[in-house]
Every structure is written in C-alpha cells, then in structure tokens.
Scaffold this active site. Structure first.
Site, PDB file in Angstrom:
ATOM      1  N   GLU A   1       0.832  -1.213   0.000  1.00 21.89           N
ATOM      2  CA  GLU A   1       0.000   0.000   0.000  1.00 21.89           C
ATOM      3  C   GLU A   1       0.861   1.255   0.000  1.00 21.89           C
ATOM      4  OE1 GLU A   1      -2.948  -0.288  -0.755  1.00 21.89           O
ATOM      5  OE2 GLU A   1      -3.276  -2.403  -0.305  1.00 21.89           O
TER       6      GLU A   1
ATOM      7  N   HIS B   1     -12.516  -8.450  -5.751  1.00 20.99           N
ATOM      8  CA  HIS B   1     -12.427  -7.642  -6.967  1.00 20.99           C
ATOM      9  C   HIS B   1     -13.554  -7.881  -7.968  1.00 20.99           C
ATOM     10  CE1 HIS B   1      -8.597  -7.803  -4.945  1.00 20.99           C
ATOM     11  NE2 HIS B   1      -8.253  -6.685  -5.540  1.00 20.99           N
TER      12      HIS B   1
HETATM   13  C1  D0W Z   1      -6.096   0.143  -3.921  1.00 18.34           C
HETATM   14  N1  D0W Z   1      -6.523  -1.090  -4.137  1.00 18.34           N
HETATM   15  C2  D0W Z   1      -6.642  -2.065  -3.078  1.00 18.34           C
HETATM   16  C3  D0W Z   1      -5.742  -4.079  -1.939  1.00 18.34           C
HETATM   17  C4  D0W Z   1      -5.330  -6.051  -0.540  1.00 18.34           C
HETATM   18  C5  D0W Z   1      -3.504  -5.249  -1.873  1.00 18.34           C
HETATM   19  C6  D0W Z   1      -5.486  -6.380  -2.976  1.00 18.34           C
HETATM   20  C7  D0W Z   1      -4.990  -8.330  -4.380  1.00 18.34           C
HETATM   21  C8  D0W Z   1      -2.591  -9.094  -4.227  1.00 18.34           C
HETATM   22  C9  D0W Z   1      -1.253 -10.371  -2.732  1.00 18.34           C
HETATM   23  C10 D0W Z   1      -8.588   3.770  -4.140  1.00 18.34           C
HETATM   24  C11 D0W Z   1      -8.034   2.461  -4.583  1.00 18.34           C
HETATM   25  C12 D0W Z   1      -6.076   1.131  -5.084  1.00 18.34           C
HETATM   26  C13 D0W Z   1      -4.669   1.425  -5.456  1.00 18.34           C
HETATM   27  C14 D0W Z   1      -4.556   2.214  -6.698  1.00 18.34           C
HETATM   28  C15 D0W Z   1      -5.812  -3.322  -3.257  1.00 18.34           C
HETATM   29  C16 D0W Z   1      -5.018  -5.417  -1.881  1.00 18.34           C
HETATM   30  C17 D0W Z   1      -4.112  -6.544   0.074  1.00 18.34           C
HETATM   31  C18 D0W Z   1      -2.960  -6.116  -0.811  1.00 18.34           C
HETATM   32  C19 D0W Z   1      -3.784  -8.964  -5.067  1.00 18.34           C
HETATM   33  C20 D0W Z   1      -2.373 -10.240  -3.519  1.00 18.34           C
HETATM   34  C21 D0W Z   1      -0.334  -9.330  -2.671  1.00 18.34           C
HETATM   35  C22 D0W Z   1      -0.535  -8.194  -3.395  1.00 18.34           C
HETATM   36  C23 D0W Z   1      -1.662  -8.069  -4.176  1.00 18.34           C
HETATM   37  C24 D0W Z   1      -5.743  -9.387  -3.597  1.00 18.34           C
HETATM   38  C25 D0W Z   1      -4.404  -2.912  -3.666  1.00 18.34           C
HETATM   39  N2  D0W Z   1      -6.722   2.344  -4.669  1.00 18.34           N
HETATM   40  N3  D0W Z   1      -4.619  -7.275  -3.458  1.00 18.34           N
HETATM   41  O1  D0W Z   1      -8.776   1.556  -4.849  1.00 18.34           O
HETATM   42  O2  D0W Z   1      -4.094   3.359  -6.652  1.00 18.34           O
HETATM   43  O3  D0W Z   1      -4.952   1.704  -7.742  1.00 18.34           O
HETATM   44  O4  D0W Z   1      -5.757   0.498  -2.822  1.00 18.34           O
HETATM   45  O5  D0W Z   1      -6.638  -6.403  -3.333  1.00 18.34           O
HETATM   46  O6  D0W Z   1       0.759  -9.436  -1.880  1.00 18.34           O
HETATM   47  O7  D0W Z   1      -6.385 -10.217  -4.214  1.00 18.34           O
HETATM   48  O8  D0W Z   1      -5.694  -9.354  -2.354  1.00 18.34           O
HETATM   49  O9  D0W Z   1      -3.995  -3.335  -4.759  1.00 18.34           O
HETATM   50  O10 D0W Z   1      -3.724  -2.212  -2.925  1.00 18.34           O
HETATM   51 ZN    ZN Z   2      -2.306  -2.592  -4.826  1.00 18.00          ZN
END
Ligand code: D0W
Ligand code: ZN
Length: 886
Positions: free
Chosen positions: A380, A511
């Site tokens: 993040e 998602h």
């Molecule tokens: C944002 N998106 C949230 C959250 C949850 C990252 C995610 C995926 C994954 C393991 C306003 C807004 C966007 C950012 C932007 C999303 C998380 C935990 C980690 C895939 C899995 C890993 C890394 C990623 C999942 C993110 N902002 N991860 O929406 O500016 O676009 O905050 O969903 O280690 O399936 O958990 O990507 O940060």
């Molecule tokens: Zn992310």
C-alpha cells in the site's frame, strides 16, 4: 500571459457551472495554446470534482452507513456529469485535436476522451442505477457475516479478521471446510443475481467507448494490441515452475490431510491457507523443506517487540526514505485508518488513496501484526509513493504507467525488506541466526514462491474468467461452472464441497463484486522482479557473475542510486506509454519472465529433484467436461483435414480406376498407405488424449470417436498394411484385366467381362457358348487369385483382431451397429425364401423348355444359363425381376 488566463477563466465562470472558454471568444489564436489553457482549467476543476468524490468515498468506506452511501453516490455522479460536460466542450472546440503538433496534448485528449465518454456513456439515471448496482455488490461483500464452526448460532464472524485467521491458522479440515463454505455461500450466492445486469451495464459502457466489450475496455490501459498474447506467453513460461510447486505442496499436504486427496491430482481449495487459494504462504509450516533450519516468519518477533500497525507503517516509511524517496506527508499520518475500528462497519479490504489535491494521501487497512501484513503495508505504501512521485503531473497523467506498475512498486521494495539479511538489519531476526547456507536459502525461496508463484495462475484467471463473461463466451447459466473450470485448469484446485449454478464463487473474491480489474496483479508479479533486478544492479547488491550475490539475497536498503532510478520512472505517471517508463527503470521495454525465473532458480532446481524423489509427477487430470469440449474442437479441425485427405485419395483411386497403369497404381498405393498412417495417428491420438472418451456425455461425440478408433486394416503395422493394400490391388487388378478367348473365333483372346462377356451371357442362347464363357471366366479370373486370397484372408483377419474383432466378418458386421444383425438377415432370408423358391421353380420350368437336356432330377439350375456371370449367389430379387423371357 497572466491576464489572458484570467480572462478565459472569468469567461468560463460567467457561462455557468461547467462551461469552458470558447475558442472564438478567446484572445488566443493558436489553437494548441488555447488547448493548453483549456486543459489547465480542466485540470483545476476536474481535480476538485475528483477530490469531492474521493472524500465522499473515503467517508463511506471508513463508515458504512446509508447517509455516507448517499453522499458517495451523489459526489460520484457529480464528477461524472462534469466529465461529460468537459468532453462535450472539447469535441466542439478542438475538432482537430488528433492532429495537434504537441504529442502531450494529443495524448491528454485521448485519455480524457475515454474517461469522459465512459461517464457519459449512459444517461444520468442509468448511470446512477449502475453505480448503485456496484455498490450493492460491494456492500454485500464488505458487510457479510458468517456463523462459527464450533457454534452455528454465533453468526458474527467477518472475513477480516475472523475467517482470514481460520484459513491461515486452522489445520482442522472440517473447520476449514466450514469457513470456506460459509464465506462462499454467504457472499457469492446473494451477489449472483446482480452480476448479469452488471455485465450488461459494463458492456454497454465499453461499447459506447468503441470497445467491443468490457474486457477489451479494461485492456486499453495497457496500450498494446498484443497484450493478451504476451500475458499468455508469460504464463506458459512460468507454468512448469508452478506445476512443480503444486506437485510438491500436494505431496506435503497429503501428509497432513491424506484422506482429502484423490487420484485426480487436484488440491482441495480450502487447504492452502487462504480463502481463495490465491497465495499459499500461510501453509509454509506444513511444507517447509528443512524444518530444522531457519524460517522467515517474523510475526512472533514483531509481537514480542510490541509492534503496532502504526509501527509497521513507520518501518515501511523508513525504508522508502532510505532510498531517497518521498516521506509520507503529515496529512497521511493524521488521516489514514490503519486499524479496524470496532464502533462501525468499514471496508476492511486494504487500499491506498489519492485525493487528487496533491496534498491528501491515505491508506485504509485493518492491519494485523503479521509478516503477511507487513508485506501488505509495503504494498500500500508503494501506491502512495507513486502518488507522491507523480503528483506534479496533470491529473490525467496521475496514474500508473499501466495498472501493473502501480501494483509493483511496494512489492518491489518488499523483495528487499523480506530478505533475511534485511530483517536482521532492522532487528526482526536474531543476529546470530545463520542465514547463508543452502538449506536456509531454499526455505526462504519456498516461502517466497508460496506467495509469488502460487499467485500467478490466480492472478491470470480472474480476468480470463471475466473476459469470457464479458465477450459472451460464457452464459449466465454457466457462471459457476466456468469459474471452476478455470480454477481447475490453471490452479489445479477443486472446491471442497459440491457446487452448483446456485453458487457464484467468483463473487466471493473482492475484486469481482467491487468491479476491479485484476490482470494488474499478474503483471505486477512479473515486472516487480524486473524492477528488483535492475535496482539491485544499480545498488551493487546483485552480481549475476558472483554466486555470493544472488538476486534473492539482494537488499537495496539505503541505496540512493536505486531510489532515484525508481523515482524517475514513477514520476512519469502515465504521461508516456509504459514501455518508456520501464526503460527508465530497467533498461528493458518489455515484460519478461527471466528475472522472476532467475530469482527462484535454485528453488526450481531443488523442486524438480525433490518431486522426482517423491515420485510426484507434476500436473493434474483434466475434467471430463473440458476434455469433451476439447474433443469437440479437435473433431472440427480433424474433419477439415480428413476431408482433404479423402479428396486426395479419391482422386488417385479414380485416376487408377479409369486408367489402370503402373504409375497410377503406384500413386494410389502410396496415398492409401498415407491415409492409413493418418487414420492410425488420429486413432492413437484420440485414445491417448481422451482415454475416457467412452464416458463422454454427448452421444454424437462418442459416436464420432468410436468411428475414429475403429480403423480396419489401417490398424496393421506399416509393412503389413502395405502387403494388404498390394494384395487387394493385385486381386482387383487381376479381376479388371482378365480376358478370355472367343468361343466362335478361337484366335480372338481379348474378350473382357465388360462389355463382351456380359453381352454374351445376356443374349446368347447357345448352351455351349454360355458354358465356354462361364468356365473360362471362372478359371481365369478366380483360379489364379486363390493363393492371394488365402493370404488376404489371413492378413485381413489379423487386422480385424487388432481392432478387437474375432475376424473380418465380425468387423464388417460392426458397421451395421447391431448385435443381432446376422440373425436378422437370416430371418429375412427365411421369410423371402419361399418366394425365391417359387420363382426358382417357375424359371427352372421355363428354362427347361429352352435347354431341356441340361436339367437333371436334382432340381438345380445350371449357373451358366442365368444372366449372371460371376456369382450365382448375387442372384437377388431385383436383378431376377429384370430377367427377360424371350
Ligand atoms: C487500492 N486497491 C486495493 C488491496 C489487498 C492489496 C489487494 C490483491 C494481491 C497479494 C482507491 C483504490 C487502489 C490502489 C490504486 C488493493 C489489496 C491486500 C494487498 C492482489 C495479492 C499481494 C498483493 C496483491 C488481492 C491494492 N486504490 N490485493 O482503490 O491506486 O490503484 O488500494 O486487493 O501481496 O487479491 O488481495 O492493490 O492495494
Ligand atoms: Zn495494490
């Protein structure tokens, strides 16, 4: 310049809320300069709308209530309305925008066009409906509660942290199964009904933007015509490694949950430490290669040292600044939500926020003190670092070079943070722990692979699934079946409990209801290793020639050189196509799996050896359904190919039959050999690829496959078949070329069956002539091939046996597809026999009038007196009725 801008803006304000300066009224004659002024004003107002929307969204996500939801929707609609208005202005005032000299202007308008028309694609009412639909789905996800395994009346468990913790820590198969089912049923099922309308809306919006469907619309952000193919290529490169991981983990899990595993080679989805089986680091302790050696789980250390969520963010911030990157601003620390509050409902799914005002940047995360969350914190923080780096770009370029870049920033840094070396440095790993030995490296690499490699097929399939839905390949009636088809095919997993089309298991992944494109995470997993490799080289922490400096041990901590290289790429935002940003950061301009392969090379080698030792062949069975549709496509292809082959051999056979000569014979034989080979290959192919084809559900398919696998003589080994074909040709040739001498003119010896002999047999009433022709023909045509025929029968029976028939007769009968055919024919004959005998008696009486002395008491008719030369047996009713009595 100052006065002009002021004039334009005041004009703008006079004209109304969202009106823009008009070109004709402008003081500026140069259209491009006017466009620049326009865009400056657009940027200012757009940022404001964006801020309002983000702010209202934040207020909702950190406090889910009807009131906050209403305001969120309203602000989001206002933003859309503004975008729509702005775009209308642009289309009127800058008609030639695509031909502007300044490429930045062209690119800016291109990007506004998509955002603008996407907002205006639907009339306001419909847009509102769509946003409400999105919100309904997300809210079901964010507020779902499930019941406890131990006490089914306690129904207050949420995903974050309760179920996540169970999936991560429990080793009780029943409890895991319960948690898995609860979540998928309580979230997926209620979301299902909204998904089809959501798909329709999304496609409609995509189409108004001139994209074929919502999948294509998502892909636009990668600015490449071949992106899908490149992704598939990357996956193919990495798949063998994934399958090795899968095989190893499966073998280890079998030790713990033996009875859950069956022959199919699939892993039950609830045993991998994660609700979606998307990454497997939580089962590390069950699969650790060298249990007596060090393992990198710093959760306990963090707890012992009294780590708080805040502390984790501070540690992360310190790493970023050590590279010379931008520290989190005071507003970040003041406004972020780093822990789950217990007085209200919030969206716990972690996220990073850019408030579009170059000032406010926040993170919302229900942080738990674990190694896993320490990584997420960096993830993040990577988003926010990107926001900070590109904050001076115009709003329209304040995006990742592509969505995958945004996801890769924090992860890239985390690759350094998580190295044992670094953890020692920041005091999360005991200084005296030995970390430089081979076994510890393998332990470490396996834990990394459980996170990164296990994720790859999942990162790919989520959008593959949605592409298939958006483009209509998959109907709503198959939503869940298709999900599990891909889960099986790509991840090699299966559902722990029976699923049906009541379920919507994809909807239980954030998602999907939240309408977030997911391919970005697959892209990120690949390119973060390219970034890491490049930054490590820059930091002098990696040397491909030096075995003491492998890529997986590299830590770029405190390297300002690495930091500035990264920053240079990030600061570009999306102002240039992503290959340019990548070039700045890595010197490469393509995605490439070589970095991730290199990082894990020692582990991949170890796994291959280990699986060989454990006798674990990588891979898993395909489902009957998949095989069946594969068989379908295979047959379609085959049909084309076989038609072509069939045509070729018909031509050759025709040529030979209409002109019997050596050359034609040779060609004919060659082609029949060739087509026998072909049939054999096809048949072997079918039985190898679809060993269970007899169990397919589609009867038409089974019928086709059955016909393909019965080969007849083609089943013979090549040399035997050649013999067979030659015998057959020899016999037919002999038949077709046999001639005899004339009865009347003994010297004339070139009478053929057709037309001469047939004519004589039909017309002559001279018994001696008929007898001569009959005898000569039978002796000359039949006699010489007796030996050939014997050989032919042998070899033909041999072929029949290879096809699992007793003899050639049984093989022939097979094409009537009836067990009783022989008996049926016999019965028919018995029915017709009396009629035949009547005719026989009548004809005999008549013939006796003509050839009296040829008849004896036995009642038989001499064969040469009937109009059939060759086979008296062929005397069937039809030809008999044609018999002319003269
Ligand atoms: C944002 N998106 C949230 C959250 C949850 C990252 C995610 C995926 C994954 C393991 C306003 C807004 C966007 C950012 C932007 C999303 C998380 C935990 C980690 C895939 C899995 C890993 C890394 C990623 C999942 C993110 N902002 N991860 O929406 O500016 O676009 O905050 O969903 O280690 O399936 O958990 O990507 O940060
Ligand atoms: Zn992310």
């Amino acid at each position: 310049m100052e006065w002009r801008v002021a004039a334009i803006i005041s004009l703008w304000l006079i004209a109304g809320a969202y009106s823009f300066p008009s070109v004709s009224d402008s003081f500026e004659n140069d259209l491009e300069s006017q466009a620049r002024l326009f865009l400056a004003e657009y940027d200012r107002q757009s940022s404001e709308k964006c801020f309002n929307a983000a702010n209202a969204n934040w207020n909702y996500a950190t406090d889910i209530r009807d009131e906050t939801e209403k305001i969120k929707l309203q602000k989001s609609l206002e933003n859309s309305k503004f975008q729509k208005e702005a775009w209308k202005n642009i289309t009127i005032q800058f008609k030639t925008r695509e031909n502007f000299q300044d490429p930045v202007l062209v690119r800016t308008f291109k990007k506004i066009a998509i955002i603008g028309t996407s907002a205006s694609a639907l009339p306001e009412e419909r847009l509102k409906e769509f946003k409400q639909l999105q919100n309904t789905m997300s809210k079901i996800y964010s507020t779902a509660k499930t019941c406890a395994y131990e006490d089914v009346t306690e129904c207050n468990l949420s995903l974050d942290p309760d179920l996540t913790k169970i999936m991560k820590e429990s080793r009780d198969e029943q409890q895991l199964r319960h948690a898995w089912k609860e979540w998928h049923d309580k979230v997926g099922v209620p979301i299902r009904q909204y998904y089809k309308p959501y798909v329709d809306f999304s496609n409609e919006i995509a189409k108004t933007n001139n994209f074929s469907d919502a999948g294509a619309f998502w892909l636009r952000e990668y600015e490449s015509e071949t992106f899908k193919e490149e992704i598939e290529q990357l996956w193919q490169t990495l798949k063998p490694f994934y399958q090795q991981m899968h095989a190893y983990v499966r073998a280890k899990l079998r030790d713990t949950y033996g009875d859950q595993f069956t022959e199919d080679g699939l892993i039950p989805a609830h045993l991998l430490g994660n609700m979606w089986a998307q990454s497997w680091e939580n089962i590390y302790s069950l699969v650790v290669p060298f249990p007596e050696k060090t393992s990198i789980d710093v959760t306990e250390q963090m707890k012992q040292q009294g780590y708080t969520p805040l502390k984790m963010f501070q540690v992360s911030d310190e790493f970023f600044t050590s590279l010379g990157l931008i520290p989190m601003p005071p507003e970040f620390w003041k406004e972020s939500l780093l822990e789950k509050p217990n007085d209200r409902e919030v969206v716990c799914h972690a996220s990073a926020w850019d408030f579009c005002n170059r000032k406010d940047f926040r993170i919302k995360q229900c942080t738990v003190v674990t190694t896993e969350d320490l990584i997420t914190v960096h993830h993040e923080m990577g988003h926010v670092q990107y926001y900070l780096q590109y904050k001076d770009q115009p709003l329209i370029f304040r995006r990742g070079a592509n969505p995958g870049f945004h996801e890769a920033v924090g992860d890239t840094l985390a690759l350094s943070v998580i190295t044992p070396k670094h953890l020692k440095e920041i005091g999360l790993l005991d200084d005296s722990t030995p970390i430089d030995d081979y076994e510890t490296s393998i332990n470490f690499l396996l834990s990394m692979a459980l996170e990164k490699i296990a994720f790859l097929p999942f990162g790919y399939l989520i959008d593959k699934y949605r592409w298939d839905i958006f483009d209509g390949t998959v109907e709503p009636s198959n939503y869940n079946a298709h999900w599990w088809k891909l889960r099986r095919e790509y991840q090699g997993i299966k559902p722990p409990v029976e699923r049906s089309e009541e379920n919507f298991d994809a909807g239980a992944k954030y998602h999907v209801p939240a309408d977030v494109e997911y391919l970005r995470y697959f892209v990120s997993k690949v390119i973060q290793f390219q970034f890491h490799r490049s930054l490590c080289l820059e930091a002098g922490q990696y040397d491909p020639e030096d075995p003491r400096k492998p890529l997986h041990n590299c830590d770029i901590y405190r390297s300002k050189a690495a930091g500035s290289k990264l920053a240079a790429g990030l600061a570009m935002g999306s102002s240039r196509p992503w290959p340019e940003a990548m070039k700045v950061m890595t010197g490469q301009d393509k995605m490439d799996a070589s970095a991730i392969r290199e990082y894990f090379k020692p582990l991949e080698d170890w796994l291959i050896l280990q699986n060989a030792k454990l006798a674990q062949p990588p891979g898993w069975q395909k489902s009957t359904n998949d095989l069946e549709s594969e068989a379908h496509s295979y047959l379609v292809e085959l049909d084309q190919l076989s038609s072509q082959k069939c045509y070729e051999s018909s031509v050759a056979e025709w040529a030979y039959a209409t002109d019997i000569n050596d050359e034609n014979e040779k060609v004919k034989l060659e082609l029949s050999l060739d087509s026998a080979k072909f049939s054999k290959e096809i048949s072997q192919n079918v039985t190898a690829t679809f060993p269970l084809w007899r169990e397919f559900k589609d009867p038409d398919l089974v019928r086709k496959l059955k016909k393909i696998t019965i080969l007849g003589a083609a089943r013979l080994p090549d040399d035997q078949f050649k013999k067979y074909a030659q015998l057959e040709t020899d016999m037919t040739k002999h038949y077709s070329t046999t001639t005899i001498c004339s009865f009347k003119y003994k010297e004339t010896c070139n009478l053929s069956l057709e037309p001469e002999l047939t004519k004589i047999m039909r017309e002559s009433r001279n018994e001696e002539e008929l007898r001569h022709v009959w005898t000569e023909w039978h002796d000359k045509s039949g006699g010489p091939i007796k030996q050939t025929y014997k050989k032919f029968v042998e070899i033909s029976n041999q072929a029949a046996k290879l096809n699992d028939f007793n003899d050639t007769g049984a093989l022939w009968l097979n094409s009537y597809e009836s067990e009783t055919f022989k008996d049926d024919v016999e019965e028919l004959w018995q029915t017709l026999k009396p009629l035949y005998q009547q005719i026989h008696a009548y004809v005999r009486a008549k013939l006796r009038n003509v050839y009296g002395d040829q008849f004896s008491d036995d009642g038989l008719i001499p064969a040469h007196l009937l109009d059939i030369v060759v086979n008296a047996e062929e005397l069937c009713l039809a030809s008999f009725l044609k018999f002319e009595f003269k």
